[in-house]
Design a protein around this motif. Sequence first.
Motif, PDB file in Angstrom:
ATOM      1  N   SER A 221       0.764  -1.032  -0.143  1.00  0.00           N
ATOM      2  CA  SER A 221       0.042  -0.122   0.041  1.00  0.00           C
ATOM      3  C   SER A 221       0.944   1.264  -0.051  1.00  0.00           C
ATOM      4  O   SER A 221       0.386   2.406  -0.134  1.00  0.00           O
ATOM      5  N   ARG A 228      -1.791   2.305  -2.272  1.00  0.00           N
ATOM      6  CA  ARG A 228      -3.284   2.180  -1.643  1.00  0.00           C
ATOM      7  C   ARG A 228      -3.790   2.764  -0.499  1.00  0.00           C
ATOM      8  O   ARG A 228      -2.733   2.444   0.574  1.00  0.00           O
ATOM      9  N   GLU A 242      -9.045  -4.144   3.453  1.00  0.00           N
ATOM     10  CA  GLU A 242      -7.572  -4.385   3.492  1.00  0.00           C
ATOM     11  C   GLU A 242      -7.391  -5.675   4.022  1.00  0.00           C
ATOM     12  O   GLU A 242      -6.314  -6.296   3.458  1.00  0.00           O
TER      13      GLU A 242
END
Length: 379
Positions: A221, A228, A242
């Motif tokens: 991420s 992300r 997530e």
Amino acid sequence: MAEKKDIRADYEDRLAETIRNAIINNDSKWEKRWNSFDIYPQNGNTGRPYSGINELNLYFSPYDDPRWFTYKQIKALGGQVKKGEKGRLIQFYTNKIERIKKDQNGKPIVDQEGKNQREVEIIDGYIAKYYIVFNAQQTTGLPPYTPPEITIEDRKKRDLYNIERIEQLVRNMNINVEEKFSNKAYYQPDLDLIVIPDKAQFKGKKEYYGTLLHEASHATSHPSRLNRKISFDMNSKEYAKEELIAEISSMLLSRKYQIAVQNPKRDFSDEKNSLAYLRGWIMAGKLTNDDFKDAIKTAVKVSNYITLHDKELTLDKSPSKEAVQQNNHIISFAQHQGYKSFDESMKSNAVEAYHKLKAQLAFQKEPIKEPIKEQEKER
């Protein structure tokens, strides 16, 4: 007249339902033993393993036989699909369209045996095609599956080798890893840091490396990787999504490196381990079908990204004629998809660019081909 069913939507919905049910029912396939010889779902004719979304779709099936065939392949091998059995959709992208060859008057051209001749057209861009496949256990008349033989010594060597690959790919991702005596494993984005308990605290190597891959999935991420946005609020849907992404990604990676633990937090007697946490959100109706479809797409992208850092896949070897052709095909694929960052400098690493593109293409809205009719099914 009834509206024609969207094949892509049907494929996505079935896959989302498969993953959701596996979590709700605590499917044992989420966690495999360290030394179990895990077989990938594979094309029954070629033995080639399915990957990515197709692997997910076929892996969570009730069958022990890894072989999958189209109806046409089964018939060619002298088998038959059992009455009442239903196949599963698989998806792949192609830039080839096969059709019946016709003359100037639009009439089919036949060969000496009176059969229609066929021709293949190479098109600009790629389209998604879908086939229906059946597991060997849904058939009669096929030879039984014989798993490959692997000795205990070979298995140990393979396991140690895969551990080295995991450690190296995490280093290649430039993630900071801090190992210390603790009761938690987590990723800290502001420091780009994975904190993981000391190896001595784990039940075994599989738990440690399964946890490392889970946290490495979160680490993608970071802005320097897949950029992300993630949430730290356990009560938010973003946090749950997530966790779902990391669960699916680490499942794919654990199967690839044959270590498989997707519930790392349960090893610390945490009642809110990953699957239990996700199960609660699902049962409360807070993770929708669209959430699952989006998480699956992202998880495949994440696992592909991490795999790209396994340098074993990019060893410097003299390319064969087939490799050169594949490389050119990949470059063509990237250019037709308008991959803006695919410049001359990336052609030497076209495989990496290709897999990034494949991840991006998952579930995109493109021209859809109907599932191939049974008498035409191939591959």
